[in-house]
Design an enzyme around this catalytic site. Structure first.
Site, mmCIF file in Angstrom:
data_model
loop_
_atom_site.group_PDB
_atom_site.id
_atom_site.type_symbol
_atom_site.label_atom_id
_atom_site.label_comp_id
_atom_site.label_asym_id
_atom_site.label_seq_id
_atom_site.Cartn_x
_atom_site.Cartn_y
_atom_site.Cartn_z
ATOM 1 N N ARG A 259 0.839 -1.203 0.000
ATOM 2 C CA ARG A 259 0.000 0.000 0.000
ATOM 3 C C ARG A 259 0.870 1.249 0.000
ATOM 4 O O ARG A 259 1.846 1.329 0.743
ATOM 5 C CB ARG A 259 -0.903 0.015 1.234
ATOM 6 N N ARG A 274 2.171 0.765 10.325
ATOM 7 C CA ARG A 274 1.683 1.189 9.014
ATOM 8 C C ARG A 274 2.856 1.184 8.050
ATOM 9 O O ARG A 274 3.668 2.107 8.031
ATOM 10 C CB ARG A 274 1.074 2.586 9.123
ATOM 11 N N GLU A 346 -6.468 -1.447 15.404
ATOM 12 C CA GLU A 346 -7.037 -2.365 14.421
ATOM 13 C C GLU A 346 -6.050 -3.471 14.042
ATOM 14 O O GLU A 346 -4.871 -3.224 13.765
ATOM 15 C CB GLU A 346 -7.410 -1.587 13.154
ATOM 16 N N SER A 349 -10.225 -6.443 9.910
ATOM 17 C CA SER A 349 -11.400 -5.728 9.432
ATOM 18 C C SER A 349 -12.211 -6.733 8.627
ATOM 19 O O SER A 349 -11.686 -7.378 7.731
ATOM 20 C CB SER A 349 -10.947 -4.561 8.547
ATOM 21 N N ARG A 388 0.759 -6.794 12.380
ATOM 22 C CA ARG A 388 0.147 -6.200 13.564
ATOM 23 C C ARG A 388 -0.025 -7.230 14.670
ATOM 24 O O ARG A 388 0.057 -6.886 15.861
ATOM 25 C CB ARG A 388 -1.175 -5.538 13.213
#
Length: 423
Positions: A259, A274, A346, A349, A388
């Site tokens: 990403r 991130r 998070e 999801s 994560r």
RNA sequence: GGACAGAUGGCAGAGUGGUUGAAUGCACCGGUCUUGAAAACCGGCGUGGGUUUAUAGCCCACCCAGGGUUCGAAUCCCUGUCUGUCCGCCA
């Protein structure tokens, strides 16, 4: 992608749904464009019908040895008007499709209203927070000499990390554990999928055309790096008509995700929360319309299960309208407790996309014995983000007495049986 | 990377410019026959869209995709994608 017929028949509902997304009423312009398009199409088709008939006449006259020149001239004369109408029809269709493709999914009625992530609603908290606060994974990992941002930056720049030794192995162990759990206990089929995909795959899942800036594209080819394996897994059913007896289909894959993180400059700059590249185990479900809501709840349970087995405290929230993603009708997030930040972050999801992606990729199913098809429902969820998860384990299993990291019981078989990662 | 060959309905497979949306076989659905089944026979059997009260009719489009030639294209031309074969290279 939205169903034009639905918008035609329920313009008020559609506008209300778009309003929840913060958009103004869309149906007036869509419907007037649609009307113009259909008018052009109908007119064009009438002319085509006339042309077809005359062309057949020409064939008949010629086969009988007659002179068809007069009729041929007649048909030639129709060409200009046909071309103009064709052009008009195509322009209007393109405009209409561009608008429809850029509009987000309609949300479920039970999605709470809200502007942003602050208004998400907690569904449940699971597990006991044993380490309320502590050093974060950067401190822990760097002291161990196993998390290294500097070396990664040297070759790749910001938002990359290099793991070594026990933590590198633990990342792999987590992935293995997640995959084995989903395939062995949750009925998912493991898939090894392409990481580079073309436009149409990303269009199908909804990343394109609107969110290209979030993606990496390879130069000189028309391939994009996948931002999630939701893309290849969901596109398995693209352009297919599957028997409803074969549903639900459940796929899982362990892949890197890429990403660009454009637009998140300055957010989560510390640590590996991130990154431009991270590993994720993804779950994708394909169901009939009737089954998707139950499948959604089930998928959340599958994601929760791996965190429970890891004994990571977490909470499950339902995203409010302002935080729900473009393609989703409803989304649950799982947030793991991170002692280094003293908050939940998070880690998964899980979204139900209904027929939104299915329409875009033309993924249909057929009830047994019937000839009519309908669009499948698609769901996707992280099961869970591996990077994560590693952060969560490192911070929640940190041993302050020696700086090491205890290995969760369920990971021991994947870690050669060791109890603890040490320097 | 180079050279060929191919892509037609659920599958197999005809069709090289004119009532072809597409022969034929298999599969599938309905029926006749049979105590039942099989076989045989008869009939049906693609998708999307427009029009319409209509899942009736009529019409348009679709033979990998997108352009082009033509009065007319599954059929001819160009581009792309995919598949196969051979050569070269390679984890």
């Amino acid at each position: 992608m939205h169903d034009l017929k639905y918008i035609r028949e329920n313009p008020t509902d559609f506008d209300a749904a778009m309003k929840r997304r913060g958009l103004e009423a869309q149906s007036p312009s869509i419907l007037s464009m649609d009307e113009k398009r259909r008018a052009a199409q109908t007119k064009l088709q009438d002319i085509q019908a006339a042309r077809n008939e005359k062309s057949k006449m020409i064939g008949k006259i010629k086969s009988q040895g007659g002179d068809a020149q007069a009729v041929m001239d007649e048909v030639s004369a129709m060409k200009e008007e046909m071309a103009a109408l064709e052009e008009q029809e195509r322009t209007l269709s393109d405009e209409l499709n561009t608008i429809l493709a850029g509009l987000p999914n309609m949300m479920a009625s039970d999605v709470p209203d809200g502007d942003d992530e602050d208004e998400n609603v907690e569904v449940r908290k699971v597990g006991e927070v044993k380490v309320a606060s502590g050093p974060d994974h950067v401190d822990i990992g760097e002291k161990l000499g196993q998390i290294d941002f500097e070396t990664a930056a040297k070759m790749s720049g910001a938002r990359f990390v290099m793991l070594q030794g026990g933590l590198a192995r633990m990342e792999r162990a987590l992935a293995q554990f997640f995959l084995d759990t989903h395939t062995g206990e949750h009925g998912y089929t493991e898939v090894s999928a392409p990481l580079l995909v073309r436009d149409n795959a990303l269009y199908g899942t909804g990343q394109l055309p609107k969110f290209s800036e979030d993606l990496f594209k390879s130069e000189g080819t028309d391939h994009w790096l996948i931002p999630t394996s939701e893309v290849p897994l969901t596109n398995i059913v693209a352009d297919l008509i599957v028997d409803e007896e074969s549903l639900p289909r459940r796929y899982t894959a362990f892949t890197p995700c890429f990403r660009s993180e454009a637009g998140s400059a300055g957010r989560d700059t510390r640590g590996m929360l991130r990154q431009h590249q991270f590993y994720k185990v993804e779950m994708v479900g394909v169901t009939t319309p009737e089954e998707s809501e139950a499948e959604h709840e089930r998928m959340v349970q599958c994601a929760e299960a791996v965190l429970q087995k890891l004994e990571i405290p977490f909470r499950t929230i339902v995203l409010c309208s302002g935080d729900t993603g473009f393609g989703a009708r409803k989304t649950y997030d799982l947030e793991a407790w991170l002692p280094g930040q003293e908050t939940y972050r998070e880690i998964s999801s899980v979204s139900n996309c209904w027929d939104f992606q299915a329409r875009r990729m033309n993924a249909r199913c057929r009830p047994k014995g019937e000839k009519k098809t309908r669009f499948v429902h698609t769901l996707n969820g992280s099961g869970v983000a591996v990077g994560r998860a590693l952060i969560a384990v490192v911070e929640n299993y940190h041993d302050p007495s020696d700086g090491g990291v205890w290995v969760p019981d369920v990971l021991k078989p994947y870690m050669g049986g060791i109890d603890k990662i040490t320097a």
